[in-house]
Structures are given as structure tokens and as C-alpha cells.
Design an enzyme around this catalytic site. Structure first.
Site, mmCIF file in Angstrom:
data_model
loop_
_atom_site.group_PDB
_atom_site.id
_atom_site.type_symbol
_atom_site.label_atom_id
_atom_site.label_comp_id
_atom_site.label_asym_id
_atom_site.label_seq_id
_atom_site.Cartn_x
_atom_site.Cartn_y
_atom_site.Cartn_z
ATOM 1 N N SER A 150 28.552 -6.695 47.012
ATOM 2 C CA SER A 150 29.630 -7.498 47.581
ATOM 3 C C SER A 150 30.871 -6.624 47.672
ATOM 4 C CB SER A 150 29.921 -8.708 46.685
ATOM 5 O OG SER A 150 31.142 -9.328 47.010
ATOM 6 N N TYR A 163 31.333 -12.873 38.604
ATOM 7 C CA TYR A 163 30.691 -12.401 39.832
ATOM 8 C C TYR A 163 31.085 -10.950 40.115
ATOM 9 C CZ TYR A 163 29.501 -12.248 44.841
ATOM 10 O OH TYR A 163 28.998 -11.912 46.076
#
Length: 282
Positions: A150, A163
Site C-alpha cells: 500500500s 495497517y
């Protein structure tokens, strides 16, 4: 207007690929892109019905798609799927470690079970895929491991702490393994997109956190990226042997800014978190 570059059919036609988390979002898009490029894909997901729906929608694709139920937190199950593919096809050409979850909100509100869950899926799930596929690729002297990270694995902002931690781990794993795997003819790519139009955008969090509001307020990104566009660009990145795919261009600019001015980026992140707390009443 975006025009998709078609991947070279010689690179994917007849090749064997496994995609985890293939029942929706980026995983489903990767499955579609691979199948249309002629690859034979094992589309896996913890939600078997979702994986089957993706596979059934690709019956007319150039490549074959088979749906398999798979929980990536189960190391033995991942190894079994990979070994079965190698037994049936004689090799594994692409391992897409894509399954993942997100948890947003103030870090102090996350419980031990939530930390364990995101670590088990986002980190151990990828490790299980690498551990299962990489030895086969070493023996065959070829293969490509693609890990979905990401933009959060390249930059950092609060309210998405767990995350961001996991995606930084995946970027580190990918780049380190890439430098080692090159000697065996194996390549590694990490996908680092900003907000992509997937169910993950609307995933819940703790304390009233709203993912879509958060993701579309950072890195200068206001419109979610197309999952199919990301998948098409991922195949091109594989052809080119890229170490990272960072999209869209606003994300690349933010990444460069973070590298060359980390102090300023940290101040910007602190300001962003304060704005999000006020906007989302966190």
C-alpha cells in the site's frame, strides 16, 4: 483518458498463477487481468462463494480460472494449495499474496484480538505465501512473487497505525527478498497504491472511524483508483521487472516528498491526523 497497455501474451499465456483474496477488490481484478492475458489462475479467498463468482465470470477468458477456499492465516492450507498447483501444472509462475484487511481509528482503542488479526492476515498471510511458493521457484529457476502492500507501506500517518505497520513490513519483505531472489531467477514486486475502489474503502474501524473519508483526504487523492487499472499496470510492472508499483502520480509525489523531507512529511501527517479527528469526531 487512461488507455490500458495490453500485457505481452508471451509473458502470461499458459502460465500458472495463484491469487489470494481473489474474491473481491484488487484480488478479483488481478484474477481478471491474468485470465484475460492467458494465464491459468487459482483464485483463492476465505469466502469461497465470492471466489467462485469471480471464476464463473471468466469462463470465456483466454486462461482458465479455478476457485479455491483458502484462509491465508493457515500456513498448512496455503502450502497445500501451492503444492497441489505445482503437482498439477509442474510449476508455479506467479504467486500473488494479496489478501488483507484494514483497521482504522485511534490506536489506543485497538484490542489484542484486532492486533493479532491484522498481523495474522496482512503479514503472516504473505509470509505463508512466500514460504510455500518461493522454494518451488528456486528449484525451477524462475517465478514472480507479487505482494500487495500500500502507499501506507511507504509513508505513515496515524489513525491507521496497525495497517501502516503491516504494509511497511510487506514493502520491507518484498525489497529484501527481491535482492536475494535475483540470484535464483526469481523476481519480486510490491504493489503500493493509494486509495483503490474496493470494499476495503468502506471497511469499519474503531471509535466511529470512516475509511473512505480518511483514504480520500490524503496524498492529494480525491478519486479512488480503479482496481482493474491497478491490475493491468501490475502486469506491465511484472514485465518490466519493477521492484515497486506506486500509483497514482499523486502518491508517487507524496512518496518522494517523504523520502527527501521526512521532517516536513511528519508535520504534514500530524496535521492530517488532527484534521481527521475533527472531521470524524474521533
Amino acid at each position: 483518458m487512461w488507455r490500458q497497455r495490453e500485457p505481452d501474451p508471451r509473458r502470461f499465456a499458459g502460465r500458472t498463477a495463484i491469487v489470494t483474496g481473489g474474491g473481491s477488490g484488487i484480488g478479483a481484478a488481478l484474477t481478471r487481468a491474468l485470465a484475460h492475458a492467458g494465464a491459468n489462475v487459482v483464485c483463492t479467498d476465505v469466502d469461497e462463494a465470492a471466489a467462485k463468482e469471480v471464476a464463473e465470470g471468466l469462463v470465456s477468458a483466454r486462461g482458465r480460472v479455478r476457485a479455491v477456499a483458502l484462509d491465508v492465516t493457515d500456513r498448512d492450507a496455503v502450502a497445500t494449495v501451492v503444492d497441489e498447483v505445482v503437482t498439477d501444472a509442474g510449476r508455479i509462475d506467479f504467486m500473488f499474496n494479496n489478501a488483507g484487511i484494514a483497521l482504522g481509528g485511534n490506536t489506543e482503542l485497538l484490542g489484542a484480538e484486532q492486533w493479532d488479526s491484522i498481523i495474522d492476515i496482512n503479514i503472516r498471510g504473505v509470509v505463508h505465501g512466500v514460504s510455500a511458493a518461493y522454494p518451488h521457484m528456486i528449484r525451477q529457476r524462475s517465478g514472480h512473487i507479487v505482494n500487495t502492500a500500500s502507499m501506507g507501506g511507504l509513508t505513515a500517518a496515524g489513525l491507521l497505525t496497525s495497517y501502516v505497520m503491516t504494509k511497511h513490513a510487506i514493502v520491507g519483505l518484498s525489497l529484501a527478498l527481491r535482492s536475494e531472489a535475483a540470484a535464483h531467477g526469481v523476481d519480486v514486486l510490491a504493489l503500493c497504491p493509494a486509495a483503490v475502489e474496493t470494499p476495503l474503502l468502506d471497511a469499519g474501524g474503531v471509535g466511529g472511524f470512516t475509511g473512505r473519508t480518511y483514504y480520500l483526504s490524503g496524498q492529494g487523492v480525491r478519486t479512488p483508483y480503479s482496481a482493474d487499472r491497478l491490475a493491468a499496470e501490475a502486469l506491465v510492472a511484472i514485465e518490466r521487472g519493477q521492484p515497486l508499483l506506486v500509483v497514482p502520480w499523486q502518491a508517487r509525489m507524496a512518496w518522494r516528498f517523504a523520502r527527501f523531507a521526512p521532517g516536513l512529511m511528519q508535520k504534514a501527517s500530524t496535521s492530517f491526523v488532527a484534521q481527521q479527528r475533527e472531521r470524524q469526531h474521533l
